[in-house]
Design a protein around this motif. Structure first.
Motif, PDB file in Angstrom:
ATOM      1  N   TYR B  64       0.772  -1.224  -0.163  1.00  0.00           N
ATOM      2  CA  TYR B  64       0.016   0.088   0.040  1.00  0.00           C
ATOM      3  C   TYR B  64       0.838   1.347  -0.013  1.00  0.00           C
ATOM      4  O   TYR B  64       0.601   2.319  -0.736  1.00  0.00           O
ATOM      5  N   LEU B  65       1.925   1.370   0.848  1.00  0.00           N
ATOM      6  CA  LEU B  65       2.694   2.415   0.953  1.00  0.00           C
ATOM      7  C   LEU B  65       3.364   2.596  -0.367  1.00  0.00           C
ATOM      8  O   LEU B  65       3.709   3.845  -0.757  1.00  0.00           O
ATOM      9  N   LEU B 105      -2.905   0.566 -13.419  1.00  0.00           N
ATOM     10  CA  LEU B 105      -2.568  -0.854 -13.222  1.00  0.00           C
ATOM     11  C   LEU B 105      -1.375  -0.963 -12.208  1.00  0.00           C
ATOM     12  O   LEU B 105      -1.023  -1.870 -11.712  1.00  0.00           O
ATOM     13  N   PHE B 108      -1.751  -3.343  -9.187  1.00  0.00           N
ATOM     14  CA  PHE B 108      -1.832  -4.468  -9.597  1.00  0.00           C
ATOM     15  C   PHE B 108      -0.265  -5.224  -9.470  1.00  0.00           C
ATOM     16  O   PHE B 108      -0.041  -6.218  -8.991  1.00  0.00           O
ATOM     17  N   LYS B 111       1.433  -5.476  -6.269  1.00  0.00           N
ATOM     18  CA  LYS B 111       1.030  -6.525  -5.364  1.00  0.00           C
ATOM     19  C   LYS B 111       1.785  -7.671  -5.955  1.00  0.00           C
ATOM     20  O   LYS B 111       2.341  -8.525  -4.901  1.00  0.00           O
ATOM     21  N   ILE B 112       2.064  -7.926  -7.331  1.00  0.00           N
ATOM     22  CA  ILE B 112       2.971  -9.049  -7.630  1.00  0.00           C
ATOM     23  C   ILE B 112       4.285  -8.831  -7.159  1.00  0.00           C
ATOM     24  O   ILE B 112       4.974  -9.669  -6.772  1.00  0.00           O
ATOM     25  N   GLN B 115       4.504  -9.688  -3.554  1.00  0.00           N
ATOM     26  CA  GLN B 115       4.318 -11.008  -3.326  1.00  0.00           C
ATOM     27  C   GLN B 115       5.708 -11.922  -3.809  1.00  0.00           C
ATOM     28  O   GLN B 115       5.747 -12.996  -3.408  1.00  0.00           O
ATOM     29  N   TYR B 116       6.058 -11.571  -4.850  1.00  0.00           N
ATOM     30  CA  TYR B 116       7.006 -12.370  -5.545  1.00  0.00           C
ATOM     31  C   TYR B 116       8.472 -11.509  -5.776  1.00  0.00           C
ATOM     32  O   TYR B 116       8.966 -11.549  -6.888  1.00  0.00           O
ATOM     33  N   LEU B 119      11.482 -13.022  -7.631  1.00  0.00           N
ATOM     34  CA  LEU B 119      11.214 -13.425  -8.767  1.00  0.00           C
ATOM     35  C   LEU B 119      11.655 -12.315  -9.897  1.00  0.00           C
ATOM     36  O   LEU B 119      11.006 -11.144  -9.814  1.00  0.00           O
ATOM     37  N   GLN B 120      12.440 -12.826 -11.050  1.00  0.00           N
ATOM     38  CA  GLN B 120      13.037 -11.667 -12.013  1.00  0.00           C
ATOM     39  C   GLN B 120      11.727 -11.049 -12.592  1.00  0.00           C
ATOM     40  O   GLN B 120      11.397 -10.031 -12.933  1.00  0.00           O
ATOM     41  N   LEU B 121      10.747 -12.019 -13.044  1.00  0.00           N
ATOM     42  CA  LEU B 121       9.439 -11.846 -13.900  1.00  0.00           C
ATOM     43  C   LEU B 121       8.571 -10.720 -13.189  1.00  0.00           C
ATOM     44  O   LEU B 121       8.247  -9.684 -13.777  1.00  0.00           O
ATOM     45  N   ALA B 122       8.505 -10.631 -11.815  1.00  0.00           N
ATOM     46  CA  ALA B 122       7.992  -9.721 -11.073  1.00  0.00           C
ATOM     47  C   ALA B 122       8.505  -8.362 -10.963  1.00  0.00           C
ATOM     48  O   ALA B 122       7.892  -7.335 -11.259  1.00  0.00           O
ATOM     49  N   LEU B 125       8.263  -7.020 -14.894  1.00  0.00           N
ATOM     50  CA  LEU B 125       6.753  -6.551 -14.965  1.00  0.00           C
ATOM     51  C   LEU B 125       6.492  -5.416 -14.485  1.00  0.00           C
ATOM     52  O   LEU B 125       5.882  -4.231 -14.740  1.00  0.00           O
TER      53      LEU B 125
END
Lengths: 226, 226, 226, 226
Positions: B64-65, B105, B108, B111-112, B115-116, B119-122, B125
């Protein structure tokens, strides 16, 4: 003093319609983000796992983009129409609310279309929502411009007719596409894109007519507002 | 009269872009609150139980912050750019909508990332979303300022170049960081903070160039807008 | 011309801060409605059944009312402070965003308080959120009014001090109540209401000081803004 | 200068009330869209299946339309009342917030009414929400117009009385309908529509009184504002 009051009253009437409209649009273009879910993966998950999980949601992303784009098209059209207005009344407020009703429903019908793109009903419902929005936008413009009711007195009749024509293209096309959907969802879908050349043709015709005339004021007016 | 009309048209065009933008921003900065859940505890629960339950949600709070802060950065940049504009047209409306698309966006992708984060993809993105927002903001500015299309005629070319440069830093940095992410998520993450000295350097250079000149108007302009 | 530009720039800066603030407030005061659920009853249900089912949700209603009321208090305070401002800059934009951060969190902490009103931590967290909002509002005002940075040059120092004092009451009271919560949640809760006489006392003192002076301009200023 | 400042302060006070009001209204008219769910069908589903699944949701659609329409009625009434105001103060801010409280609750009570339309309590609760909104709107107008507190000094007393009467119709009718609900939900429901002829009668009476007088200014004022 009295003239100033009148100007302030007009300003107030228009400002409030624009405020609620932009509020509904801002809400509509962001609402679909709530349908994007962060995938829940096990602790040892890799980038590949995340990628695969997200790709399963690709439908939601397409839905989001499509809805955003279409809301943008309507917002631009709303911008253009209301840019010509100099006043507002209770009837226009209601016509505009009825237009916003279909805009607020956009995310819902876009989701149905994405999920059941192969079904005729999904296409028909989507076209119905678009036709509804287009119908009330055209009606709003027709009501406002008729006898220069709420537009500037100096606005030329030719410009008014041109804008009316532009407004009418979308609802008419979507109604036609509802009939075409009986030949398959794809036929209806393709017919929507026929609006682009139609709008370009109207724009071209307007130009040709104008260039034959000495007075180019309308031309300038239209250019600026777009 | 005609001049007044023209001023009112310009005002209208800008006001509506700002209205939808501030609406989307207000929505984006508050949307993540919906992801904070009140823990459900048994009737005999103590403050310690509540504390532990909430600490499990710490991820959501950080998310959130972070999201709030980043949206704030973009909102400030948007404020700065649009403060120079004196007019708007259909193309700018679309460029701005495309910018808002990435802002909406943000929650969204934040959050990803939370959570991850490993991970490189997070990371990629997230950087992609930032680069997207930055790209369309830079494009909006470039389009508006080129040949003084939508900015004040008296705005100096040097100021325009400075703002362009400032705008370009974010998208370029995020694109580079997407490449750096192959050396680990942390490397990419750190590279984002390289933007701060980069922006400070640009600011310093702008200052030095200016102070060599007699005319300090630009300096003042830039100061006030920031 | 230049003066007009400057006035327009100031207007723009303030308008955008107010736009995002009112957007966040409108969102915050309506967000809790999402937590009110329509009870699901069997087909033969009576009015008594519906009444009982709704009364089980009474907590959510109280939560909604409380949150609405407190957001209203902050919105009024925000109204009062910003009514004195004549300009805004980047720092104020950030201070105001940091204030809005706590406003957006209000619904969440209100829900925790209602659900766990007997737990010290719930009371402390709630007071913490209020103190946070109050701290950044006071800081915003202090920053804006210091050396008449962003307020009217004619605004009297006495009025500035009075507004500063009024602003400081809320965060200070909430911080004190966090300490008092160790004597029980109820003690802290009661201490919040001590703010009302405190604010009345400050108002009384301000009045007394003023009436001793010939110049009553401040008095009028303060009256109108409230 | 001082006069200009005063005009700007009044503008500011009103603008902020309108901003938060239009924000809450925009939110309220779009909130129910979240209750429309896209049906989940098996992969071989046909248009008929989709149609049937959607028709099961018809209640939500009716609920959405009803809520949208009623919010529109209140928004129009709010438009009319505030169009007469020239200033705002802290008390009006609170009265308006208390009005918005009931508007924000509209979606919730509309859902209850649709789901339990046959139960007296559902009808009573719905009428209670409408009466609440109407009560605070009437109070807002009464407070603002009394002794021309916040309205234009030139506004005729007759116009003020007419607007007061119009405002009072809704809350009074809804309170009466709460009593009538003891004779059945349908009786209460029908009594709501009695407001339409009541409002038309008041409008007719106002017209008759006016036409007997030479001065037709009020007539024009009322016409334009509606």
């Amino acid at each position: 003093m009295a003239e100033e009051d009148e100007a302030s009253r007009r300003r107030y009437s228009l400002d409030r319609i624009l405020a609620i409209s932009d509020g509904v649009f801002a809400f509509a273009v962001t609402l679909l983000v709530l349908d994007l879910f962060v995938p829940v993966l096990s602790s040892g998950a890799t980038s590949v796992d995340l990628g695969q999980a997200l790709s399963k949601e690709s439908l939601s992303f397409v839905s989001y983009l499509l809805s955003f784009f279409i809301a943008g098209v309507w917002w631009n059209a709303h911008n253009r129409n209301f840019g010509f207005l100099r006043d507002a009344d209770s009837k226009l407020r209601w016509l505009n609310l009825l237009f916003l009703l279909w805009i607020a429903l956009l995310p819902f019908f876009t989701k149905i279309l994405n999920q059941y793109a192969n079904l005729q009903l999904a296409v028909v419902l989507y076209a119905f929502d678009q036709a509804g929005a287009g119908f009330f936008m055209t009606l709003s413009w027709w009501y406002s411009s008729r006898n220069h009711r709420l537009v500037d007195r100096t606005l030329e009749d030719r410009t008014i007719r041109y804008i009316t024509l532009r407004n009418a293209v979308a609802p008419l096309s979507f109604i036609v596409s509802m009939g075409l959907s009986f030949f398959g969802a794809l036929v209806a879908f393709i017919s929507w894109f026929a609006m682009v050349p139609a709008l370009m043709l109207i724009h071209r015709l307007e130009r040709t007519t104008e260039s034959k005339q000495t007075d180019t004021q309308t031309n300038e007016q239209t250019d600026r507002q777009e």
